[in-house]
Scaffold this motif. Structure first.
Motif, mmCIF file in Angstrom:
data_model
loop_
_atom_site.group_PDB
_atom_site.id
_atom_site.type_symbol
_atom_site.label_atom_id
_atom_site.label_comp_id
_atom_site.label_asym_id
_atom_site.label_seq_id
_atom_site.Cartn_x
_atom_site.Cartn_y
_atom_site.Cartn_z
ATOM 1 N N PRO A 110 64.609 -9.667 -9.999
ATOM 2 C CA PRO A 110 64.259 -10.260 -8.880
ATOM 3 C C PRO A 110 63.255 -9.613 -8.452
ATOM 4 N N PHE A 111 62.412 -10.173 -7.789
ATOM 5 C CA PHE A 111 60.921 -9.655 -6.567
ATOM 6 C C PHE A 111 61.796 -7.900 -5.903
ATOM 7 N N VAL A 112 61.492 -7.321 -6.065
ATOM 8 C CA VAL A 112 61.283 -6.333 -5.578
ATOM 9 C C VAL A 112 60.591 -5.558 -5.145
ATOM 10 N N LEU A 113 60.798 -4.703 -3.690
ATOM 11 C CA LEU A 113 60.261 -3.962 -3.314
ATOM 12 C C LEU A 113 60.223 -2.523 -3.451
ATOM 13 N N VAL A 114 59.719 -1.506 -3.849
ATOM 14 C CA VAL A 114 60.036 0.388 -3.750
ATOM 15 C C VAL A 114 59.085 0.530 -2.928
ATOM 16 N N VAL A 115 59.132 1.899 -2.288
ATOM 17 C CA VAL A 115 59.124 2.690 -1.281
ATOM 18 C C VAL A 115 59.331 4.020 -1.927
ATOM 19 N N ASP A 116 57.765 4.813 -2.365
ATOM 20 C CA ASP A 116 58.310 6.256 -2.200
ATOM 21 C C ASP A 116 57.866 7.086 -1.732
ATOM 22 N N PRO A 117 58.731 7.561 -0.455
ATOM 23 C CA PRO A 117 58.168 8.278 0.885
ATOM 24 C C PRO A 117 56.982 8.769 1.139
ATOM 25 N N ALA A 118 57.940 10.199 0.373
ATOM 26 C CA ALA A 118 57.199 11.046 -0.160
ATOM 27 C C ALA A 118 54.951 11.204 -0.296
ATOM 28 N N VAL A 119 55.026 10.139 -1.196
ATOM 29 C CA VAL A 119 53.737 9.155 -1.491
ATOM 30 C C VAL A 119 52.879 9.576 -0.271
ATOM 31 N N THR A 120 53.243 9.045 0.606
ATOM 32 C CA THR A 120 52.178 9.227 2.075
ATOM 33 C C THR A 120 53.483 10.080 2.921
ATOM 34 N N ASP A 121 54.059 10.635 2.872
ATOM 35 C CA ASP A 121 54.921 11.818 3.732
ATOM 36 C C ASP A 121 55.334 13.343 3.032
ATOM 37 N N PRO A 122 54.308 14.346 2.089
ATOM 38 C CA PRO A 122 55.077 15.121 1.706
ATOM 39 C C PRO A 122 56.397 16.243 2.055
ATOM 40 N N SER A 123 56.452 15.496 3.198
ATOM 41 C CA SER A 123 57.849 16.427 4.082
ATOM 42 C C SER A 123 59.029 15.753 3.454
ATOM 43 N N ARG A 124 59.250 14.231 2.948
ATOM 44 C CA ARG A 124 59.915 14.252 2.467
ATOM 45 C C ARG A 124 60.863 14.676 1.171
ATOM 46 N N ALA A 125 60.111 15.461 0.665
ATOM 47 C CA ALA A 125 60.069 15.844 -1.131
ATOM 48 C C ALA A 125 60.609 17.083 -0.684
ATOM 49 N N ALA A 126 62.107 17.773 -1.034
ATOM 50 C CA ALA A 126 62.363 18.874 -0.932
ATOM 51 C C ALA A 126 62.810 19.703 -2.237
ATOM 52 N N GLY A 127 62.551 20.602 -2.929
ATOM 53 C CA GLY A 127 63.132 21.366 -3.490
ATOM 54 C C GLY A 127 63.048 20.154 -5.311
ATOM 55 N N GLY A 128 61.728 19.872 -5.244
ATOM 56 C CA GLY A 128 61.444 19.291 -6.152
ATOM 57 C C GLY A 128 62.225 17.718 -6.544
ATOM 58 N N ARG A 129 62.756 17.630 -5.282
ATOM 59 C CA ARG A 129 63.177 15.798 -5.466
ATOM 60 C C ARG A 129 63.147 15.357 -4.593
ATOM 61 N N ARG A 130 63.198 13.700 -4.277
ATOM 62 C CA ARG A 130 62.329 12.778 -3.111
ATOM 63 C C ARG A 130 63.330 12.128 -3.555
ATOM 64 N N PRO A 131 63.139 11.075 -2.257
ATOM 65 C CA PRO A 131 63.693 9.854 -2.161
ATOM 66 C C PRO A 131 63.287 8.773 -2.756
ATOM 67 N N VAL A 132 63.631 7.937 -3.175
ATOM 68 C CA VAL A 132 63.015 6.191 -3.495
ATOM 69 C C VAL A 132 63.963 5.325 -3.207
ATOM 70 N N TRP A 133 63.101 4.276 -2.669
ATOM 71 C CA TRP A 133 63.887 3.465 -1.222
ATOM 72 C C TRP A 133 63.471 1.894 -2.316
#
Length: 497
Positions: A342-365
């Protein structure tokens, strides 16, 4: 009906606290009305919720993550999120589109840089986007209007119209390279429907040019920051929230002179029962829903290892292959047929907002476009799609969660079959939304208005459906024709006035 908090009958009730319910409440409360808002969930926000899904230190956006319209729409310009402490963080590359063999195209904030990187297509991209970016406010205000009045900026309209027409057909507006073709197709696919079409072309022009003007920002800390700012303003002007309360019948709101419903046609039919005239009911029953979105959330231990590092700098990534691949996938999905990858949209928020990463972990949307009502768990669909362009992504996954399209309306009844646009964005339903009616926010029931994305101008976090519905109610019931001031300067609460 009396409000259990203040003991007085409210001047207006709003059902649903998504972006449009909140913008409606802001507008009415700023006009001096006492407003009560009902939300079936324990937290407000609808598509503006941010939660810790797997790790208490890592926040995931439950629905929307990137907000081009929060920086561009007339409502949010007047509301002024930055002045309220909501930082709208801008990636250098609003969106990127990887292709095979490590190739990729990127839309930079700088139109000049974008054109330079597109090579032989750079001049054509500039000729397409620069005239729109130069009149960005007029373009945005035209496309995010109630579609019932003359264009606020005729020059913007004259620049927009031929570009939409040129890109609404299979042969129109083509580029020389796969990179430029795919870059524009990925933006057009945000229409979530048939391609090419007038609707997909309009979406491509709207989102495409804002990348080079007001940008595609992410709110620092997550999308909930937008909802929190709106809720704070509502409360400061006397508004009351009743969370964990699902209104199931309009009779519950008896005695309230103005009712605004941030709900879709099906939910409105259920709330109104047999109160609606038969002809209007039939019109709502004919309302069409579009393809579904299936959501995948990942907790990962490292940034996505894109084969082309340039993609890793983008705020949003479109995964769909070439333009022809995207068109084929979207048309099959709109027809109700699974389209393979399928067509997929992906965002790694910590690329733009480093505060979204913590303890070496980060979200992927991520969202995958799938047929309406699709029951497949999207985690594997999305994982494979990302892995195609980012080998090794699988090895970074710590935890994951998928919400099939068929389950999305459990989370939000407006998302019928997973249609997060609250109705197919066809040409007819872009204007006659949800029915053919001169004022699309009014209903046959006195004092009852619709203000969801099922009304013009449609989906996205722009607040305009709620704002325009509230203005319609203020004109009809209070004779107010001048919009109330929404600026942060007016911070007095009702008790201070």
């Amino acid at each position: 009906m009396t409000d259990p908090v203040g003991g007085a009958t409210p001047d207006a009730a709003i059902v649903g606290t998504g972006p449009n319910g909140l913008s409606a409440a802001v507008t009415l409360a700023r006009a001096g009305l006492r407003v009560v808002l009902y939300e079936k969930e324990e937290t407000i926000g609808g598509g503006l919720r941010t939660e810790s899904l797997f790790d208490s230190d890592v926040a995931h956006d439950v629905c929307s993550a990137v907000h081009p319209m929060a920086a561009a729409s007339a409502f949010f310009r007047r509301f002024d999120l930055p002045a309220r402490g909501v930082r709208l963080l801008q990636p250098d590359i609003p969106y990127a589109h990887p292709l095979s063999r490590g190739r990729a195209a990127a839309a930079w904030r700088s139109l000049e840089t974008t054109a330079e990187r597109l090579g032989v297509d750079g001049t054509r991209w500039t000729k397409l986007m620069a005239p729109l970016a130069d009149r960005s406010r007029g373009v945005v205000d035209l496309l995010l209007s109630g579609q019932r009045s003359l264009p606020p900026d005729p020059v913007a309209a004259l620049r927009l119209a031929p570009r939409v027409l040129a890109h609404a057909t299979a042969r129109g507006g083509r580029f020389a390279t796969e990179e430029a073709e795919a870059l524009l197709a990925g933006v057009a696919a945000h229409a979530v429907g048939r391609m090419p079409s007038l609707t997909s072309a309009a979406v491509a022009m709207l989102l495409g040019h804002t990348a080079h003007s007001t940008g595609w920002p992410l709110p620092e800390g997550g999308s909930a920051r937008i909802a929190e700012a709106m809720a704070a303003d509502i409360a400061a002007h006397g508004g009351v929230f009743r969370t964990g309360h699902r209104v199931r019948d309009l009779a519950e709101l008896g005695g309230v002179p103005i009712v605004l419903l941030d709900v879709g046609p099906r939910e409105f039919l259920a709330l109104a029962g047999r109160r609606l005239p038969a002809r209007y009911r039939r019109a709502l029953e004919r309302f069409r829903y579009g393809p579904g979105a299936a959501k995948a959330d990942f907790l990962v231990s490292a940034p996505i290892p894109w084969r082309n590092p340039l993609v890793g700098r983008a705020g949003t990534v479109h995964l769909g292959g070439t333009r022809d691949d995207v068109v084929r996938q979207e048309n099959a999905t709109a027809a109700g047929h699974p389209a393979g990858a399928p067509f997929v949209l992906v965002v790694d928020p910590a690329v733009t907002d480093p505060s979204r990463a913590a303890g070496g972990r980060r979200p992927v949307w991520a969202y995958a476009h799938v047929p309406n009502g699709d029951t497949r768990d999207p985690v594997e669909l999305v994982r494979r799609r990302i892995e195609e362009y980012a080998p090794g992504f699988t090895d970074t996954i710590v935890a994951s969660r998928g919400i099939p399209a068929a389950d999305y309306e459990t989370y939000n009844p407006n998302y019928t079959g997973g249609d997060i646009g609250a109705g197919a964005m066809t040409l007819r339903q872009s204007v006659a939304r949800p029915t053919v009616r001169w004022n699309p926010y009014t209903t046959p029931l006195r004092g009852v208005y619709l203000c969801s994305a099922a009304t013009p101008p449609g989906p996205s976090v722009h607040g305009m459906c709620g704002h325009l519905a509230a203005l319609a109610a203020l004109r009809r019931h209070h004779g107010l024709r001048t919009p109330p001031d929404l600026s942060p300067a007016d911070t007095r609460s009702r008790s201070d006035a």
